[in-house]
Design an enzyme around this catalytic site. Structure first.
Site: not given
Ligand SMILES: *Cc1c(COP(=O)(O)O)cnc(C)c1O
Length: 326
Positions: A76-77
């Site tokens: 989920q960067s």
């Protein structure tokens, strides 16, 4: 001369981002006065702080004749998503090396990575830095010119975005005739805080820069800041000196670890949404706001002061955390 004006830069972010007051929240708390710098509104495919770093990183990549940018992060960067977006804007390929394995369902930032045309590679059990090196080699072998952006874009080039951001903030505060006692932000890989520290020193900014670590403890992060701040200043040819007291970082709010949503983050997110209609994120700003609220409760910041909360973005991860937020 304007800070950083001699460094090559491309235009990516919507700047300046607004400074607004969290009037209802300040009132509920009985002070301090809380301002917010809306870097969640930088505009880059749902915004966030990496847009400022990428103005300098993408310029550097283009300068070096790259056709591909390669970076790393968690699934989920926000950094990976904004890198993919910035690459798309400038006609570059983006390759993202993400930790772990394919979750099957692509939501939140991961969904956006795909929409933005990124090539995603899963690191599996390989440490991220090794996976990054391997990916760079493979891309080069396939004939691409690769520009590698390390974790969070936290290099002197990337941190320059936040040196310049401090000048932006200072002129906004001057115009509003406001002074802040502290600027509070979430710290992950350190480039944002390091850049702000350099900008603050160079401009004689009177407020303290206060990081809330979301990722690692002080013994890991303070040395990173102590290395990155002077190297960023050196990169910009700025003659500034730091002492230990400049590196203010709280590591009391790490909870169950990076990216693990707990009750403090959930409560901070819900509270700020309801009092200000401002959406914080589960990984960074929710945690930093929980820290700020705790520090206010403890009297570290008090009624007579003005505190600026730097909203660094990340809201596109909210949906992936829906279950833990309700
Ligand atoms: C990356 C990120 C940060 C942390 O910035 P660093 O420069 O890595 O310390 C803070 N907030 C959000 C939303 C981010 O994506």
């Amino acid at each position: 001369m304007e800070l950083g004006s001699d460094v090559r830069r491309v235009r990516i972010a919507f700047l300046p981002t607004p400074v607004v007051e969290m009037r209802r929240l300040s009132e509920e708390l009985g002070g301090p006065r809380i301002l917010v710098k809306r870097d969640d509104q930088t505009g880059l495919a749902t915004g966030g702080n990496k847009a400022r770093k990428l103005e300098f990183l993408i310029a550097d990549a283009l300068d070096q004749g790259a056709d591909t940018v390669l970076t790393v992060g968690g699934p989920q960067s926000n950094h990976a998503r904004q890198t993919a977006a910035a690459a798309a804007m400038y006609g570059l390929r983006s390759v993202l090396v993400l930790s772990g394995s394919d979750p099957g369902e692509w939501n939140g930032n991961l969904l956006l990575d795909d929409l933005l045309g990124a090539k995603v590679r899963w690191a599996g059990d390989t440490p991220l830095d090794e996976a990054l090196t391997a990916a760079a080699k493979e891309e080069e072998k396939a004939g691409h010119r690769v520009y590698v952006i390390p974790l969070g874009g936290s290099t002197p080039v990337g941190a320059t975005g936040y040196v310049v951001a401090m000048a932006e903030l200072k002129s906004q505060l001057d115009e509003l005739e406001l002074q802040v006692d502290a600027g509070v932000l979430p710290t992950g890989s350190g480039g944002t805080q390091a850049g702000m520290l350099v900008g603050a020193k160079a401009l004689g900014f009177p407020g303290q820069i206060v990081g809330i670590s979301v990722f690692a403890d002080r013994s890991t992060m303070v040395p990173i800041l102590k290395e990155l701040a002077p190297s960023t200043a050196e990169f910009l040819g700025l003659d500034v000196a730091f002492d230990d007291g400049d590196f203010v970082l709280y590591d009391d709010y790490l909870g169950q670890g990076y990216g693990v949503l707990g009750a403090p983050e959930r409560e901070a997110i819900r509270r700020v949404a309801r009092s200000e209609a401002i959406l914080l994120d589960p990984v960074y700003t929710g945690r930093a706001m929980a820290g700020l609220l705790d520090l206010i409760g403890k009297g570290v910041f008090h009624a007579g002061q003005t505190v600026l909360f730097w909203h660094t973005g990340g809201t596109s991860a909210l949906f992936e955390y829906a279950e833990g937020l309700t």
